[in-house]
Write a protein that holds these residues in place. Structure first.
Motif, PDB file in Angstrom:
ATOM      1  N   GLN A  21      92.131  79.364  -0.573  1.00  0.00           N
ATOM      2  CA  GLN A  21      91.354  78.174  -0.223  1.00  0.00           C
ATOM      3  C   GLN A  21      90.045  78.150  -0.998  1.00  0.00           C
ATOM      4  O   GLN A  21      89.631  77.111  -1.510  1.00  0.00           O
ATOM      5  CB  GLN A  21      91.073  78.142   1.273  1.00  0.00           C
ATOM      6  N   ARG A  22      89.380  79.301  -1.089  1.00  0.00           N
ATOM      7  CA  ARG A  22      88.121  79.367  -1.841  1.00  0.00           C
ATOM      8  C   ARG A  22      88.358  79.058  -3.307  1.00  0.00           C
ATOM      9  O   ARG A  22      87.578  78.339  -3.929  1.00  0.00           O
ATOM     10  CB  ARG A  22      87.489  80.752  -1.689  1.00  0.00           C
ATOM     11  N   THR A  23      89.434  79.606  -3.859  1.00  0.00           N
ATOM     12  CA  THR A  23      89.741  79.369  -5.271  1.00  0.00           C
ATOM     13  C   THR A  23      90.019  77.897  -5.514  1.00  0.00           C
ATOM     14  O   THR A  23      89.505  77.309  -6.475  1.00  0.00           O
ATOM     15  CB  THR A  23      90.964  80.208  -5.695  1.00  0.00           C
ATOM     16  N   ARG A  24      90.794  77.271  -4.618  1.00  0.00           N
ATOM     17  CA  ARG A  24      91.123  75.858  -4.769  1.00  0.00           C
ATOM     18  C   ARG A  24      89.868  74.995  -4.677  1.00  0.00           C
ATOM     19  O   ARG A  24      89.663  74.086  -5.480  1.00  0.00           O
ATOM     20  CB  ARG A  24      92.130  75.440  -3.701  1.00  0.00           C
ATOM     21  N   SER A  25      89.002  75.283  -3.690  1.00  0.00           N
ATOM     22  CA  SER A  25      87.780  74.486  -3.554  1.00  0.00           C
ATOM     23  C   SER A  25      86.844  74.715  -4.735  1.00  0.00           C
ATOM     24  O   SER A  25      86.172  73.795  -5.191  1.00  0.00           O
ATOM     25  CB  SER A  25      87.076  74.798  -2.238  1.00  0.00           C
ATOM     26  N   PHE A  26      86.812  75.948  -5.247  1.00  0.00           N
ATOM     27  CA  PHE A  26      85.986  76.228  -6.420  1.00  0.00           C
ATOM     28  C   PHE A  26      86.473  75.441  -7.626  1.00  0.00           C
ATOM     29  O   PHE A  26      85.685  74.840  -8.355  1.00  0.00           O
ATOM     30  CB  PHE A  26      85.992  77.733  -6.723  1.00  0.00           C
ATOM     31  N   LEU A  27      87.787  75.433  -7.846  1.00  0.00           N
ATOM     32  CA  LEU A  27      88.339  74.702  -8.989  1.00  0.00           C
ATOM     33  C   LEU A  27      88.114  73.202  -8.853  1.00  0.00           C
ATOM     34  O   LEU A  27      87.794  72.525  -9.838  1.00  0.00           O
ATOM     35  CB  LEU A  27      89.831  75.007  -9.133  1.00  0.00           C
ATOM     36  N   THR A  28      88.254  72.678  -7.643  1.00  0.00           N
ATOM     37  CA  THR A  28      88.020  71.249  -7.412  1.00  0.00           C
ATOM     38  C   THR A  28      86.560  70.901  -7.687  1.00  0.00           C
ATOM     39  O   THR A  28      86.262  69.893  -8.331  1.00  0.00           O
ATOM     40  CB  THR A  28      88.384  70.885  -5.965  1.00  0.00           C
ATOM     41  N   ARG A  29      85.653  71.747  -7.216  1.00  0.00           N
ATOM     42  CA  ARG A  29      84.220  71.507  -7.439  1.00  0.00           C
ATOM     43  C   ARG A  29      83.894  71.600  -8.926  1.00  0.00           C
ATOM     44  O   ARG A  29      83.141  70.780  -9.464  1.00  0.00           O
ATOM     45  CB  ARG A  29      83.402  72.531  -6.651  1.00  0.00           C
ATOM     46  N   LYS A  30      84.474  72.586  -9.607  1.00  0.00           N
ATOM     47  CA  LYS A  30      84.214  72.758 -11.035  1.00  0.00           C
ATOM     48  C   LYS A  30      84.716  71.536 -11.810  1.00  0.00           C
ATOM     49  O   LYS A  30      84.026  71.020 -12.693  1.00  0.00           O
ATOM     50  CB  LYS A  30      84.908  74.027 -11.525  1.00  0.00           C
ATOM     51  N   GLU A  31      85.913  71.055 -11.474  1.00  0.00           N
ATOM     52  CA  GLU A  31      86.480  69.876 -12.130  1.00  0.00           C
ATOM     53  C   GLU A  31      85.602  68.647 -11.892  1.00  0.00           C
ATOM     54  O   GLU A  31      85.350  67.856 -12.801  1.00  0.00           O
ATOM     55  CB  GLU A  31      87.883  69.633 -11.587  1.00  0.00           C
ATOM     56  N   SER A  32      85.107  68.504 -10.662  1.00  0.00           N
ATOM     57  CA  SER A  32      84.246  67.373 -10.323  1.00  0.00           C
ATOM     58  C   SER A  32      82.930  67.424 -11.105  1.00  0.00           C
ATOM     59  O   SER A  32      82.446  66.400 -11.587  1.00  0.00           O
ATOM     60  CB  SER A  32      83.984  67.363  -8.823  1.00  0.00           C
ATOM     61  N   GLU A  33      82.357  68.619 -11.221  1.00  0.00           N
ATOM     62  CA  GLU A  33      81.105  68.762 -11.963  1.00  0.00           C
ATOM     63  C   GLU A  33      81.304  68.466 -13.455  1.00  0.00           C
ATOM     64  O   GLU A  33      80.472  67.819 -14.075  1.00  0.00           O
ATOM     65  CB  GLU A  33      80.541  70.166 -11.768  1.00  0.00           C
ATOM     66  N   GLN A  34      82.427  68.926 -14.013  1.00  0.00           N
ATOM     67  CA  GLN A  34      82.701  68.642 -15.418  1.00  0.00           C
ATOM     68  C   GLN A  34      82.895  67.147 -15.649  1.00  0.00           C
ATOM     69  O   GLN A  34      82.452  66.596 -16.644  1.00  0.00           O
ATOM     70  CB  GLN A  34      83.948  69.408 -15.876  1.00  0.00           C
ATOM     71  N   GLU A  35      83.544  66.494 -14.709  1.00  0.00           N
ATOM     72  CA  GLU A  35      83.747  65.050 -14.799  1.00  0.00           C
ATOM     73  C   GLU A  35      82.405  64.314 -14.759  1.00  0.00           C
ATOM     74  O   GLU A  35      82.180  63.375 -15.515  1.00  0.00           O
ATOM     75  CB  GLU A  35      84.639  64.595 -13.645  1.00  0.00           C
ATOM     76  N   ALA A  36      81.515  64.758 -13.879  1.00  0.00           N
ATOM     77  CA  ALA A  36      80.216  64.097 -13.758  1.00  0.00           C
ATOM     78  C   ALA A  36      79.362  64.314 -15.003  1.00  0.00           C
ATOM     79  O   ALA A  36      78.649  63.419 -15.445  1.00  0.00           O
ATOM     80  CB  ALA A  36      79.488  64.617 -12.524  1.00  0.00           C
ATOM     81  N   VAL A  37      79.428  65.507 -15.585  1.00  0.00           N
ATOM     82  CA  VAL A  37      78.620  65.819 -16.762  1.00  0.00           C
ATOM     83  C   VAL A  37      79.141  65.107 -18.002  1.00  0.00           C
ATOM     84  O   VAL A  37      78.374  64.666 -18.847  1.00  0.00           O
ATOM     85  CB  VAL A  37      78.586  67.359 -16.984  1.00  0.00           C
ATOM     86  N   SER A  38      80.446  64.963 -18.114  1.00  0.00           N
ATOM     87  CA  SER A  38      81.033  64.407 -19.337  1.00  0.00           C
ATOM     88  C   SER A  38      80.634  62.958 -19.566  1.00  0.00           C
ATOM     89  O   SER A  38      80.476  62.541 -20.702  1.00  0.00           O
ATOM     90  CB  SER A  38      82.560  64.527 -19.294  1.00  0.00           C
ATOM     91  N   GLY A  39      80.483  62.186 -18.509  1.00  0.00           N
ATOM     92  CA  GLY A  39      80.128  60.779 -18.660  1.00  0.00           C
ATOM     93  C   GLY A  39      81.312  59.910 -19.031  1.00  0.00           C
ATOM     94  O   GLY A  39      81.227  58.698 -19.024  1.00  0.00           O
ATOM     95  N   VAL A  40      82.423  60.518 -19.389  1.00  0.00           N
ATOM     96  CA  VAL A  40      83.635  59.781 -19.725  1.00  0.00           C
ATOM     97  C   VAL A  40      84.463  59.651 -18.454  1.00  0.00           C
ATOM     98  O   VAL A  40      84.805  60.656 -17.830  1.00  0.00           O
ATOM     99  CB  VAL A  40      84.442  60.530 -20.816  1.00  0.00           C
ATOM    100  N   PRO A  41      84.777  58.442 -18.042  1.00  0.00           N
ATOM    101  CA  PRO A  41      85.545  58.296 -16.804  1.00  0.00           C
ATOM    102  C   PRO A  41      86.973  58.821 -16.959  1.00  0.00           C
ATOM    103  O   PRO A  41      87.598  58.640 -17.995  1.00  0.00           O
ATOM    104  CB  PRO A  41      85.531  56.791 -16.547  1.00  0.00           C
TER     105      PRO A  41
END
Length: 191
Positions: free
Chosen positions: A85-105
């Motif tokens: 569960q921790r690994t899954r939530s970490f990966l989801t958070r990491k993916e979300s942060e990368q999406e926000a930083v990239s600026g590309v939808p």
């Protein structure tokens, strides 16, 4: 309640031989005691020592534990392990942060505010070509937008079901009925 003569009076023993052993006991003055004469504070231990055995002989604790009875312990098997569960939530958070930083939808992913704007604009679409253009502008697939709009929509107000209420103090309130509004092309597109 009642008069003072009916209440039990506290009787203290008259002679020292009748007093309990703890009566008149004084607290030890630790400032005047030699450091080696002090009894060490019991420490945690992996094996049972005399202090642990004495502590376990608490009669109140034992009676309370026996009154509680057997305790249900849930099985150790869980549907997912906490580490997964921790690994899954970490990966989801990491993916979300990368999406926000990239600026590309990312296609078919919108923030709630942007989704509300898209659904509001969808209500005014009059042709299938306009719907495709709207979906493309928001980086969405048209079929994903249509499947989503079956379950999610933004509130719309019915113009003919508006009620104006005036309170006793002169404050007026307007009540409007919310309705589910589809774009004018929905009947044509589904046919």
């Amino acid at each position: 309640m009642g008069s003072s003569s009916s209440k039990a009076k506290l009787q203290l023993p008259k002679s020292p031989s009748n007093r309990p052993s703890w009566a008149g006991a004084r607290k030890e003055d630790f400032n005047n005691v030699h450091p080696t004469a002090r009894r060490p504070i019991p420490q945690a231990s992996e094996t049972k020592n005399e202090d642990i055995m004495n502590d376990s002989k608490d009669p109140h604790l034992l009676s309370n534990l026996s009154r509680l009875g057997a305790v249900y312990v849930p099985p150790k098997e869980l549907s997912t392990r906490p580490s997964e569960q921790r690994t899954r939530s970490f990966l989801t958070r990491k993916e979300s942060e990368q999406e926000a930083v990239s600026g590309v939808p990312i296609r078919n992913r919108l923030q709630a505010r942007v989704l509300a704007e898209l659904l509001n604009e969808r209500k005014s679409v009059t042709s299938h070509a306009e719907l495709l253009a709207l979906a493309e502008r928001y980086s969405m697939d048209a079929d994903v937008l249509e499947r989503l709009s079956v379950y999610v929509n933004t509130p719309s107000v019915s113009e003919n079901q508006t009620i104006r209420l005036v309170g006793k103090d002169g404050d007026d309130r307007i009540l409007m009925k919310a309705i589910w509004r589809e774009p004018p092309i929905s009947a044509v597109a589904s046919a």
